[in-house]
Motif scaffolding. Sequence first.
Motif, PDB file in Angstrom:
ATOM      1  N   ILE A 198       1.181  -1.458   0.146  1.00  0.00           N
ATOM      2  CA  ILE A 198      -0.032   0.608   0.128  1.00  0.00           C
ATOM      3  C   ILE A 198       0.870   1.069  -0.343  1.00  0.00           C
ATOM      4  CG2 ILE A 198      -1.815   1.775   0.904  1.00  0.00           C
ATOM      5  CD1 ILE A 198      -2.366  -1.744   2.830  1.00  0.00           C
ATOM      6  N   ASP A 199       0.711   2.005  -1.186  1.00  0.00           N
ATOM      7  CA  ASP A 199       1.616   3.193  -1.557  1.00  0.00           C
ATOM      8  C   ASP A 199       0.984   4.775  -0.728  1.00  0.00           C
ATOM      9  OD1 ASP A 199       3.011   5.585  -1.801  1.00  0.00           O
ATOM     10  OD2 ASP A 199       3.543   5.416  -3.442  1.00  0.00           O
ATOM     11  N   TRP A 200       0.601   5.063   0.442  1.00  0.00           N
ATOM     12  CA  TRP A 200      -0.179   5.770   1.502  1.00  0.00           C
ATOM     13  C   TRP A 200       0.251   7.041   0.927  1.00  0.00           C
ATOM     14  CZ3 TRP A 200      -4.677   4.852   4.033  1.00  0.00           C
ATOM     15  CH2 TRP A 200      -4.570   2.574   3.713  1.00  0.00           C
ATOM     16  N   ASP A 201       1.665   7.489   0.348  1.00  0.00           N
ATOM     17  CA  ASP A 201       2.258   8.623  -0.010  1.00  0.00           C
ATOM     18  C   ASP A 201       1.711   8.863  -1.814  1.00  0.00           C
ATOM     19  OD1 ASP A 201       3.482   9.150   1.572  1.00  0.00           O
ATOM     20  OD2 ASP A 201       5.110   7.978   1.330  1.00  0.00           O
ATOM     21  N   ALA A 202       0.713   8.014  -2.376  1.00  0.00           N
ATOM     22  CA  ALA A 202       0.375   8.304  -3.641  1.00  0.00           C
ATOM     23  C   ALA A 202      -0.356   9.000  -3.773  1.00  0.00           C
ATOM     24  CB  ALA A 202       0.479   6.801  -4.691  1.00  0.00           C
ATOM     25  N   SER A 203      -1.292   9.766  -4.633  1.00  0.00           N
ATOM     26  CA  SER A 203      -2.279  10.874  -4.739  1.00  0.00           C
ATOM     27  C   SER A 203      -2.847  10.432  -6.148  1.00  0.00           C
ATOM     28  CB  SER A 203      -2.053  11.787  -4.357  1.00  0.00           C
ATOM     29  OG  SER A 203      -3.624  12.359  -4.097  1.00  0.00           O
ATOM     30  N   PRO A 204      -3.689   9.394  -5.877  1.00  0.00           N
ATOM     31  CA  PRO A 204      -4.685   8.713  -4.870  1.00  0.00           C
ATOM     32  C   PRO A 204      -3.759   7.716  -4.238  1.00  0.00           C
ATOM     33  CG  PRO A 204      -5.812   7.505  -7.006  1.00  0.00           C
ATOM     34  CD  PRO A 204      -4.688   8.763  -7.120  1.00  0.00           C
ATOM     35  N   VAL A 205      -4.139   7.295  -2.818  1.00  0.00           N
ATOM     36  CA  VAL A 205      -3.363   6.406  -3.179  1.00  0.00           C
ATOM     37  C   VAL A 205      -3.574   4.574  -3.529  1.00  0.00           C
ATOM     38  CG1 VAL A 205      -3.778   4.225  -0.748  1.00  0.00           C
ATOM     39  CG2 VAL A 205      -4.044   6.550  -0.126  1.00  0.00           C
ATOM     40  N   ASN A 206      -2.203   4.069  -3.449  1.00  0.00           N
ATOM     41  CA  ASN A 206      -2.526   2.355  -4.505  1.00  0.00           C
ATOM     42  C   ASN A 206      -1.798   1.641  -3.913  1.00  0.00           C
ATOM     43  OD1 ASN A 206      -0.008   1.372  -6.343  1.00  0.00           O
ATOM     44  ND2 ASN A 206      -1.607   1.969  -7.997  1.00  0.00           N
ATOM     45  N   LEU A 207      -2.245   0.129  -4.721  1.00  0.00           N
ATOM     46  CA  LEU A 207      -2.731  -0.562  -4.486  1.00  0.00           C
ATOM     47  C   LEU A 207      -2.018  -2.013  -4.866  1.00  0.00           C
ATOM     48  CD1 LEU A 207      -5.784  -1.578  -2.933  1.00  0.00           C
ATOM     49  CD2 LEU A 207      -3.918  -1.195  -1.116  1.00  0.00           C
ATOM     50  N   LYS A 208      -0.917  -2.054  -4.608  1.00  0.00           N
ATOM     51  CA  LYS A 208      -0.422  -3.193  -5.826  1.00  0.00           C
ATOM     52  C   LYS A 208      -0.330  -4.445  -4.962  1.00  0.00           C
ATOM     53  CE  LYS A 208       3.733  -2.412  -7.318  1.00  0.00           C
ATOM     54  NZ  LYS A 208       3.629  -2.579  -8.650  1.00  0.00           N
ATOM     55  N   ILE A 209      -1.340  -5.600  -5.918  1.00  0.00           N
ATOM     56  CA  ILE A 209      -1.305  -7.171  -5.162  1.00  0.00           C
ATOM     57  C   ILE A 209      -1.662  -8.157  -6.161  1.00  0.00           C
ATOM     58  CG2 ILE A 209      -3.162  -8.285  -4.152  1.00  0.00           C
ATOM     59  CD1 ILE A 209      -5.393  -5.759  -4.268  1.00  0.00           C
ATOM     60  N   GLN A 210       0.044  -8.698  -5.809  1.00  0.00           N
ATOM     61  CA  GLN A 210       0.438  -9.880  -6.296  1.00  0.00           C
ATOM     62  C   GLN A 210       0.648 -11.565  -5.579  1.00  0.00           C
ATOM     63  OE1 GLN A 210       4.195  -8.004  -6.545  1.00  0.00           O
ATOM     64  NE2 GLN A 210       4.693  -7.145  -8.130  1.00  0.00           N
ATOM     65  N   VAL A 211       0.385 -12.190  -6.753  1.00  0.00           N
ATOM     66  CA  VAL A 211       0.655 -13.605  -6.584  1.00  0.00           C
ATOM     67  C   VAL A 211       2.278 -13.790  -6.891  1.00  0.00           C
ATOM     68  CG1 VAL A 211       0.107 -15.856  -6.555  1.00  0.00           C
ATOM     69  CG2 VAL A 211      -1.562 -14.138  -6.938  1.00  0.00           C
ATOM     70  N   ARG A 212       3.500 -13.741  -5.608  1.00  0.00           N
ATOM     71  CA  ARG A 212       5.117 -14.076  -5.683  1.00  0.00           C
ATOM     72  C   ARG A 212       5.846 -15.802  -5.419  1.00  0.00           C
ATOM     73  NH1 ARG A 212       7.782  -9.721  -3.400  1.00  0.00           N
ATOM     74  NH2 ARG A 212       6.617  -7.434  -4.040  1.00  0.00           N
ATOM     75  N   ASP A 213       6.265 -16.258  -6.977  1.00  0.00           N
ATOM     76  CA  ASP A 213       6.809 -16.930  -6.588  1.00  0.00           C
ATOM     77  C   ASP A 213       7.513 -17.420  -5.240  1.00  0.00           C
ATOM     78  OD1 ASP A 213       9.337 -16.749  -7.555  1.00  0.00           O
ATOM     79  OD2 ASP A 213       8.632 -17.478  -9.301  1.00  0.00           O
ATOM     80  N   ILE A 214       8.604 -18.619  -5.370  1.00  0.00           N
ATOM     81  CA  ILE A 214       9.365 -19.559  -4.501  1.00  0.00           C
ATOM     82  C   ILE A 214      10.517 -18.270  -4.132  1.00  0.00           C
ATOM     83  CG2 ILE A 214      11.031 -21.117  -5.804  1.00  0.00           C
ATOM     84  CD1 ILE A 214      10.365 -22.663  -3.526  1.00  0.00           C
ATOM     85  N   ASN A 215      10.945 -17.388  -5.386  1.00  0.00           N
ATOM     86  CA  ASN A 215      12.163 -16.904  -5.470  1.00  0.00           C
ATOM     87  C   ASN A 215      11.485 -15.734  -4.834  1.00  0.00           C
ATOM     88  OD1 ASN A 215      13.663 -19.090  -6.181  1.00  0.00           O
ATOM     89  ND2 ASN A 215      12.428 -18.728  -8.192  1.00  0.00           N
ATOM     90  N   GLY A 216      10.527 -15.046  -4.649  1.00  0.00           N
ATOM     91  CA  GLY A 216       9.361 -13.594  -4.612  1.00  0.00           C
ATOM     92  C   GLY A 216       9.265 -13.642  -5.793  1.00  0.00           C
ATOM     93  N   LEU A 217       9.247 -13.371  -6.567  1.00  0.00           N
ATOM     94  CA  LEU A 217       9.645 -12.974  -7.991  1.00  0.00           C
ATOM     95  C   LEU A 217       7.183 -12.654  -8.463  1.00  0.00           C
ATOM     96  CD1 LEU A 217      11.879 -13.844  -9.690  1.00  0.00           C
ATOM     97  CD2 LEU A 217      12.184 -11.950  -9.119  1.00  0.00           C
ATOM     98  N   PRO A 218       6.831 -12.122  -8.745  1.00  0.00           N
ATOM     99  CA  PRO A 218       5.393 -11.791  -9.144  1.00  0.00           C
ATOM    100  C   PRO A 218       4.974 -12.569 -10.097  1.00  0.00           C
ATOM    101  CG  PRO A 218       6.656  -9.362 -10.091  1.00  0.00           C
ATOM    102  CD  PRO A 218       7.863 -10.841  -8.980  1.00  0.00           C
ATOM    103  N   VAL A 219       3.814 -14.003 -10.504  1.00  0.00           N
ATOM    104  CA  VAL A 219       3.886 -14.588 -11.789  1.00  0.00           C
ATOM    105  C   VAL A 219       2.471 -14.270 -11.594  1.00  0.00           C
ATOM    106  CG1 VAL A 219       4.582 -16.490 -10.377  1.00  0.00           C
ATOM    107  CG2 VAL A 219       2.288 -16.083  -9.349  1.00  0.00           C
ATOM    108  N   THR A 220       1.432 -13.170 -11.188  1.00  0.00           N
ATOM    109  CA  THR A 220       0.207 -11.922 -11.631  1.00  0.00           C
ATOM    110  C   THR A 220       0.425 -10.953 -10.441  1.00  0.00           C
ATOM    111  OG1 THR A 220      -2.061 -13.114 -12.199  1.00  0.00           O
ATOM    112  CG2 THR A 220      -1.107 -13.900 -10.258  1.00  0.00           C
ATOM    113  N   GLY A 221      -0.457 -10.204 -10.722  1.00  0.00           N
ATOM    114  CA  GLY A 221      -0.639  -8.980  -9.965  1.00  0.00           C
ATOM    115  C   GLY A 221      -1.361  -8.206 -10.864  1.00  0.00           C
ATOM    116  N   VAL A 222      -2.166  -6.977 -10.140  1.00  0.00           N
ATOM    117  CA  VAL A 222      -2.821  -5.860  -9.959  1.00  0.00           C
ATOM    118  C   VAL A 222      -2.462  -4.643  -9.743  1.00  0.00           C
ATOM    119  CG1 VAL A 222      -4.777  -7.217 -11.250  1.00  0.00           C
ATOM    120  CG2 VAL A 222      -4.735  -6.531  -8.474  1.00  0.00           C
TER     121      VAL A 222
END
Length: 461
Positions: A349-373
């Motif tokens: 959650i980026d509270w400093d963005a205007s408007p506030v931004n949400l980065k929501i991801q599913v990540r793999d075993i190495n912490g890399l995103p595999v899908t997200g919005v």
Amino acid sequence: MERLVAAVLAAGVLQVLLATTDDHYLLSRIAFGSCANQSAPQPIWDAINKFDPQVFIWLGDNIYGDIRRPFNFLGKERTIGPWKNAPRFIPSSSSEMLSRYNSAKNVPGYLRLRAKAKVVGTWDDHDYGLNDAGKELSAKTTNQRLLLDFLDEPQDSPRRKQAGVYTSYTFGPPGKQVKIILLDTRYHRDPLSSDGSVLGDSQWSWLGKELRGPPSAITIIGSSIQVISNLSGTTGPLFYMESWGHFPKERDRLFKLINDSKKRDGVFFISGDVHFGEITRYDCAAGYPLYDITSSGLTQAVEKVLPSPLRFIVRFLAWFTPSTMRVKNQNCRYRSCTYGEPNFGAIQIDWDASPVNLKIQVRDINGLPVTGVDISLSELQAWNRTIKAGQDQRHCTLEVELPWIVRYRLAILVYSVLACKQFLMLLDNRTGEYVLVASCFGRTNLCSDISLPGVPQKMQD
């Protein structure tokens, strides 16, 4: 060993501190996951710890506490097939459940997480006590205590006095509050085929008060089973997955409750259970899109049932299965926009963005995103919703409403391949020779490239 003990003590102190400072604790990083077999290696905790969440949410199957019996198609005890006469899963004793919880709680990577993050959670069927079980399970009271002990729930917590493990938490100062609501989809749930209740009367009453209470900038509703997806409508009759889609009246009630809670913008779901990760979306339930981010599992994953060279088959079938709710965008690693290997969910959650931004991801075993919005918080507010015909209505048709030829195309494909294989085996037995198959589907003339030695050409034609 001394480091592990120190980590546990630090975790206890942190839990107490966070419990008393939730109102002023600005929350910007949340991780979540489900389906962690305590007997399997759990290297994914390294990636979760690297993400450095402030809160980690268990979404169920935190252990596999029931006993899975072997597949037996024949014999005295048949656990699968049309003449099945014995259950595939049976409950284990409370002492065995406790032993499995202790194993899970002492995984080194999980200990490190507990030392620096607040851990909360709910349960699903395998830690509830039995695969696909609902309110009929007799051991649910004892197993509730075991789960709450695993989560280090205080002895005076209301969760220890109520029927079910549902609860809520609120983090952050006014104007930047995050509310986390965790549902219990097991303790009061009616049978799967009943279209009865998922939550039960007492939990529905509690949920209504939670959603109609003081507003929060973001509200995360955790459900152990998927809320948005209706995939069982297209994977049947091959197999079915538990979801709110099995209880359409209850799901409509949930959507209506959110829609009627006028002060409750910024709502989205997180879920587990299905052994793959995906993001789904429904545009026609409230005044803004409702998202469901599914992360499953931390160890259990659908692709692991096949050897590595054959896992492309799972990916092909995931792509081929029609899904009207799944979010498909440039952030997907695979064309299906599902991920069938171990994974966890990550929310920033980026509270400093205007408007506030949400980065929501599913990540793999190495912490890399595999899908997200990436979602602007303004998109999840009904008052700021601009309806655009067509584009913003594309996630409104449920899978169960698709034309039958589309809805059942997975079953049609599988049964066609099996029928073709059976036909070739019969011919092979007839000629006593091997039949070479170059292609048996995907062409205008089915099996057009097959050579059948010893069979007259007219018969082949």
